[in-house]
Write a protein that holds these residues in place. Structure first.
Motif, short mmCIF file in Angstrom:
data_model
loop_
_atom_site.label_atom_id
_atom_site.label_comp_id
_atom_site.label_asym_id
_atom_site.label_seq_id
_atom_site.Cartn_x
_atom_site.Cartn_y
_atom_site.Cartn_z
N ASN A 1 -38.22 43.11 -20.35
CA ASN A 1 -38.83 41.70 -19.61
C ASN A 1 -37.77 41.57 -18.36
OD1 ASN A 1 -39.96 39.66 -18.74
ND2 ASN A 1 -39.76 38.48 -20.81
N THR A 2 -38.22 41.60 -17.26
CA THR A 2 -37.16 41.27 -16.07
C THR A 2 -37.52 40.05 -15.62
OG1 THR A 2 -38.93 42.68 -14.65
CG2 THR A 2 -36.92 43.67 -15.63
N ALA A 3 -38.75 39.25 -16.10
CA ALA A 3 -38.88 37.97 -15.49
C ALA A 3 -37.83 37.14 -15.70
CB ALA A 3 -40.27 37.54 -16.35
N ALA A 4 -37.58 36.01 -14.74
CA ALA A 4 -36.49 35.12 -14.85
C ALA A 4 -37.30 33.97 -15.78
CB ALA A 4 -36.22 34.68 -13.54
#
Length: 71
Positions: free
Chosen positions: A5-8
């Motif tokens: 998951n690369t979402a901030a």
């Protein structure tokens, strides 16, 4: 299967995002300066000096890219 998951996180405020953008921009500028300095220094060498180093004129750009960006 791996999942990343690369979402901030949503909790980052405007100031934190602005600081991150500023740091990213500063790093990109520093990397570009390394690239340009490497290009200028290698282009200033004579063909004989480059040959002594085992570098052809056509390889200067790739060496500068690797020095600055690790590519």
């Amino acid at each position: 299967m791996a999942y990343v998951n690369t979402a901030a996180p949503a909790s980052l405020g405007f100031a934190a995002r602005l600081t991150a953008v500023k740091a990213s921009l500063a790093q990109r500028i520093a990397d570009y300066r390394v690239y340009r300095e490497t290009m200028v220094e290698l282009e200033a060498l004579s063909d004989r000096d480059l040959n002594d180093l085992g570098i052809g004129r056509s390889g200067i750009r790739s060496i500068a890219l690797e020095a600055a960006y690790g590519k």
